[in-house]
Design a protein around this motif. Sequence first.
Motif, PDB file in Angstrom:
ATOM      1  N   ALA A  43      27.174  53.468  34.029  1.00  0.00           N
ATOM      2  CA  ALA A  43      26.792  52.061  34.051  1.00  0.00           C
ATOM      3  C   ALA A  43      26.245  51.691  35.418  1.00  0.00           C
ATOM      4  O   ALA A  43      26.712  52.170  36.455  1.00  0.00           O
ATOM      5  N   GLU A  44      25.246  50.827  35.414  1.00  0.00           N
ATOM      6  CA  GLU A  44      24.697  50.319  36.666  1.00  0.00           C
ATOM      7  C   GLU A  44      25.438  49.058  37.073  1.00  0.00           C
ATOM      8  O   GLU A  44      25.915  48.293  36.230  1.00  0.00           O
ATOM      9  N   ALA A  45      25.532  48.837  38.370  1.00  0.00           N
ATOM     10  CA  ALA A  45      26.202  47.637  38.867  1.00  0.00           C
ATOM     11  C   ALA A  45      25.424  46.397  38.452  1.00  0.00           C
ATOM     12  O   ALA A  45      24.190  46.373  38.529  1.00  0.00           O
ATOM     13  N   PRO A  46      26.107  45.349  37.998  1.00  0.00           N
ATOM     14  CA  PRO A  46      25.417  44.116  37.620  1.00  0.00           C
ATOM     15  C   PRO A  46      25.078  43.289  38.849  1.00  0.00           C
ATOM     16  O   PRO A  46      25.371  43.681  39.980  1.00  0.00           O
ATOM     17  N   TRP A  65      26.350  40.964  40.916  1.00  0.00           N
ATOM     18  CA  TRP A  65      27.699  40.436  41.128  1.00  0.00           C
ATOM     19  C   TRP A  65      27.693  38.943  41.455  1.00  0.00           C
ATOM     20  O   TRP A  65      28.666  38.249  41.178  1.00  0.00           O
ATOM     21  N   GLY A  66      26.630  38.457  42.048  1.00  0.00           N
ATOM     22  CA  GLY A  66      26.574  37.041  42.395  1.00  0.00           C
ATOM     23  C   GLY A  66      26.143  36.142  41.260  1.00  0.00           C
ATOM     24  O   GLY A  66      26.167  34.918  41.381  1.00  0.00           O
ATOM     25  N   GLY A  67      25.760  36.732  40.124  1.00  0.00           N
ATOM     26  CA  GLY A  67      25.247  35.940  39.016  1.00  0.00           C
ATOM     27  C   GLY A  67      26.290  35.396  38.073  1.00  0.00           C
ATOM     28  O   GLY A  67      25.986  34.557  37.223  1.00  0.00           O
ATOM     29  N   ALA A  68      27.544  35.857  38.188  1.00  0.00           N
ATOM     30  CA  ALA A  68      28.600  35.399  37.276  1.00  0.00           C
ATOM     31  C   ALA A  68      29.954  35.711  37.894  1.00  0.00           C
ATOM     32  O   ALA A  68      30.069  36.521  38.826  1.00  0.00           O
ATOM     33  N   VAL A  69      30.992  35.054  37.368  1.00  0.00           N
ATOM     34  CA  VAL A  69      32.359  35.335  37.820  1.00  0.00           C
ATOM     35  C   VAL A  69      33.141  36.085  36.753  1.00  0.00           C
ATOM     36  O   VAL A  69      34.238  36.605  37.024  1.00  0.00           O
ATOM     37  N   ALA A  70      32.607  36.145  35.537  1.00  0.00           N
ATOM     38  CA  ALA A  70      33.249  36.867  34.443  1.00  0.00           C
ATOM     39  C   ALA A  70      32.242  37.834  33.835  1.00  0.00           C
ATOM     40  O   ALA A  70      31.048  37.527  33.713  1.00  0.00           O
ATOM     41  N   ALA A 106      26.780  52.303  28.693  1.00  0.00           N
ATOM     42  CA  ALA A 106      27.742  51.284  29.097  1.00  0.00           C
ATOM     43  C   ALA A 106      27.122  50.321  30.086  1.00  0.00           C
ATOM     44  O   ALA A 106      26.220  50.685  30.851  1.00  0.00           O
ATOM     45  N   ALA A 107      27.612  49.080  30.071  1.00  0.00           N
ATOM     46  CA  ALA A 107      27.095  48.069  30.996  1.00  0.00           C
ATOM     47  C   ALA A 107      28.119  46.958  31.169  1.00  0.00           C
ATOM     48  O   ALA A 107      28.908  46.680  30.258  1.00  0.00           O
TER      49      ALA A 107
END
Length: 292
Positions: free
Chosen positions: A26-29, A31-36, A46-47
Motif C-alpha cells: 500500500a502507498e501512503a495516503p 496524511w494531512g487530508g483526513a483524520v480517519a 491494499a490502500a
Amino acid sequence: MTEFADLLSRAERVLERLETLLPGSAEAPDWGGAVAFRWQRRHGRAALKPVRLPHRIALADLQDVDEQKARIDRNTRQFLAGHHANNVLLTGARGTGKSSLVKALLNEYAAQGLRLIEVDKSDLVDLPEIVELVDGRPERFILFCDDLSFEEGEDAYKALKSVLDGSVSAMSDNVLVYATSNRRHLMPEYHDENLQARHVDGELHPGEAVEEKISLSERFGLWISFYPFSQDDYLDIVAHWLRSFGVSRKAILAARQDALQWALMRGSRSGRVAWQFARDHAGQLQDKGRGR
C-alpha cells in the motif's frame, strides 16, 4: 522490425494488466487530508482510504457511561502524551456506545494528532503491513476493529494475536489497537469445553480450548465492560438527544411514554435505540411545526 515492435508493445500491455492483478504494498495516503482512514484491500491491492465525513459524535453526547468514558479517555491521553498506554477491548451489551466512544475520542483529540484507521475483521491479516506503513509518523494511530469476533481457526485471529503480543518485532509506539465486541473472549464458547477443566493442586484450570480463547482477550491491557441501561438511564439518553435536536423541555417530558413504547417494540433500552427514537420523534415534531 515492425512486427517485432508490435510484439513488444503487446507484451508491455499484457505486463501492465498483470501488474494491476498482482498484490502490491500500500502507498501512503495524504496524511494531512483526513483524520480517519479505512483500510481496504480489493483484488489484491491494499490502500488506506480517507474518510471524508467521519462521525461527529462528541464525548459529551455519550450519557450514563461515565466510568467507561473516563478509563478509555485517560488511556488515550497517556498515548497522545507519548506515555505508556494499553490496547483496549470494549465488550458488552449492544448499542451501549462502545464504537461511538472510540469515534468520539477521535473528534476530541484529532487536533492533538490522534488518527483513526478502521480495519475490518477480514483484513486483520494485513495488520503488520498497516503498522509498518505508519511507523515513524508523528501522529498517534488507533487501529479500530469494530464488532470483533472469530470462529475457530480463522487466520485473522492469529494475525491479531501476533500483532498484540506474540510477534518477533514490536509494535510501533505510535499505534494502539482499540476493538469492540459483544463477546468477552472474542470466540464462541461451548458447553463441552467446561468438561476439559482440570484440578491442579486444588486449583481449577480451564482446558486448552478455553485457554486459547482467553489468551487473545488477555493481550488487550485494558478491558472496558458495558452493561444494559436501566429505564431511567434510557430516558436520560432520550432527553439528551431530544435537547440536542432542539426539542423543548415540555415536549421532552411529554415524550417519555412514547420513548418507553419505542424501546418495548425494539426489545432493547440501549443508547442506540434512544438516539433512533429521538431522531424519529424530533422529526415528527418538526413536521408538525411543534417541539419548541
